[in-house]
Design a protein around this motif. Structure first.
Motif, PDB file in Angstrom:
ATOM      1  N   ALA A 246       0.836  -1.207   0.000  1.00  0.00           N
ATOM      2  CA  ALA A 246       0.000   0.000   0.000  1.00  0.00           C
ATOM      3  C   ALA A 246       0.868   1.253   0.000  1.00  0.00           C
ATOM      4  O   ALA A 246       0.590   2.226  -0.716  1.00  0.00           O
ATOM      5  N   ASP A 264      -9.819   7.469  -1.570  1.00  0.00           N
ATOM      6  CA  ASP A 264      -8.861   6.631  -2.299  1.00  0.00           C
ATOM      7  C   ASP A 264      -7.746   6.161  -1.361  1.00  0.00           C
ATOM      8  O   ASP A 264      -7.360   4.983  -1.360  1.00  0.00           O
ATOM      9  N   ILE A 268      -6.834   2.254  -0.145  1.00  0.00           N
ATOM     10  CA  ILE A 268      -5.529   1.618  -0.347  1.00  0.00           C
ATOM     11  C   ILE A 268      -4.924   1.169   0.981  1.00  0.00           C
ATOM     12  O   ILE A 268      -4.458   0.040   1.122  1.00  0.00           O
ATOM     13  N   CYS A 271      -6.713  -1.823   2.671  1.00  0.00           N
ATOM     14  CA  CYS A 271      -6.797  -3.092   1.946  1.00  0.00           C
ATOM     15  C   CYS A 271      -5.792  -4.086   2.537  1.00  0.00           C
ATOM     16  O   CYS A 271      -4.608  -3.789   2.668  1.00  0.00           O
ATOM     17  N   LEU A 277      -3.719  -5.469  -3.975  1.00  0.00           N
ATOM     18  CA  LEU A 277      -2.776  -4.357  -4.019  1.00  0.00           C
ATOM     19  C   LEU A 277      -1.784  -4.515  -5.161  1.00  0.00           C
ATOM     20  O   LEU A 277      -1.436  -3.548  -5.843  1.00  0.00           O
ATOM     21  N   TRP A 280      -3.470  -3.542  -8.319  1.00  0.00           N
ATOM     22  CA  TRP A 280      -3.568  -2.086  -8.425  1.00  0.00           C
ATOM     23  C   TRP A 280      -2.213  -1.474  -8.809  1.00  0.00           C
ATOM     24  O   TRP A 280      -2.158  -0.523  -9.581  1.00  0.00           O
ATOM     25  N   THR A 290      -7.425   7.207 -10.489  1.00  0.00           N
ATOM     26  CA  THR A 290      -7.656   6.117  -9.536  1.00  0.00           C
ATOM     27  C   THR A 290      -8.816   5.236  -9.982  1.00  0.00           C
ATOM     28  O   THR A 290      -8.861   4.054  -9.639  1.00  0.00           O
TER      29      THR A 290
END
Length: 301
Positions: A246, A264, A268, A271, A277, A280, A290
């Motif tokens: 993250a 946002d 993150i 999570c 992650l 992402w 995002t």
């Protein structure tokens, strides 16, 4: 939509302002001097009216006996409306900063470069009172790097070369030379090496060359101690540590100037699924918002 290669082609001049003089040397024009100072200027060229105009990168460059404003635009394809936009940029910059403006257009394909290089005149046939002729750099102007010595001597130029030649067969060899040059740079300046590696990732975009570059990063991360290194090592060595992933994702998004709302950031940092992650992080290489990073992932993750 602004693309990741678009960003890399002009933002590298913010990281390496001296690169412009070396790039211009490739063209058949009088040489520019080595900057003694460079000031990054606001890219907003809007007036007090509801029309927003933003140049990609805007720099004030001061040489020993000369100063000018450099506007850098990355252009992905021919677009006739750009001519009037560029002319506006030049006249606005001249009026605002009282310094001679210079427009540099970076194109990843030669067809677009040839289009952008054509002089454009404004006005009726009887008397065209305004002319526009930007400096243009395309693949033909920056040859593909062919030796390690060449790549090591000017790594930012090698990055730009790799981006401009991303869709050619020689990309594999060029990227291996660039990786080796970045490895040598890491010993002297690890942060700069990491940032240049990041620009390379962005600039290659969704090409086969990007896949090659990704494999090079995964097989040899010894030359990345910057944010790039943290992300790769977090992915490879600490897959179960969501906090590290993250942290890296937030830094990657901030580096690319992608706006992060409080929601946002919370999404993150809260999570706890490393696979999510990691997914992402992969998307953040080319995403421009995002929303693209989180695409198709439930908000509850």
């Amino acid at each position: 939509m602004v693309s990741s290669p678009h960003e890399a082609m002009h933002r590298i001049f913010r990281l390496e302002p001296g690169l412009f003089a070396r790039v211009a040397h490739k063209l058949d024009i009088p040489a520019f001097g080595t900057p003694i100072s460079v000031t990054e200027l606001p890219t907003d060229l809007s007036e007090t009216q509801p029309v927003e105009r933003r140049v990609d990168t805007l720099l004030r460059i001061d040489e020993a006996d000369n100063s000018y404003i450099l506007a850098v635009e990355a252009q992905g394809k021919p677009n006739a409306s750009k001519h009037s936009t560029w002319a506006y940029y030049m006249t606005f910059v001249q009026e605002k900063y009282k310094l001679p403006p210079l427009l540099l257009v970076i194109c990843r394909d030669q067809r677009t470069a040839d289009w952008a290089a054509r002089p454009v005149r404004f006005g009726p046939p009887q008397w065209q009172g305004l002319a526009l002729q930007p400096l243009v750099i395309g693949p033909r102007d920056i040859p593909a790097v062919e030796s390690l010595d060449e790549a090591t001597r000017d790594v930012p130029m090698a990055v730009l070369s790799a981006i401009l030649h991303a869709e050619e067969r020689s990309a594999d060899g060029t990227l291996k030379l660039l990786a080796a040059a970045l490895s040598a740079m890491e010993a002297r300046d690890p942060e700069r090496a990491g940032l240049l590696a990041e620009f390379t990732s962005q600039g290659l975009g969704r090409t086969e060359a990007f896949k090659i570059w990704s494999e090079l990063l995964k097989t040899d991360t010894s030359f990345f101690t910057s944010l790039v290194a943290e992300g790769l090592r977090a992915e490879g060595e600490a897959r179960g540590k969501a906090e590290g992933l993250a942290h890296y994702l937030l830094h990657r998004l901030e580096l690319r100037d992608i706006h992060l709302s409080d929601a946002d950031r919370d999404r993150i940092t809260t999570c706890e699924a490393p696979d999510t992650l990691t997914r992402w992080i992969d998307r953040a290489i080319t995403a421009t918002s995002t929303a693209e990073v989180f695409a198709e992932d439930p908000a509850a993750e």
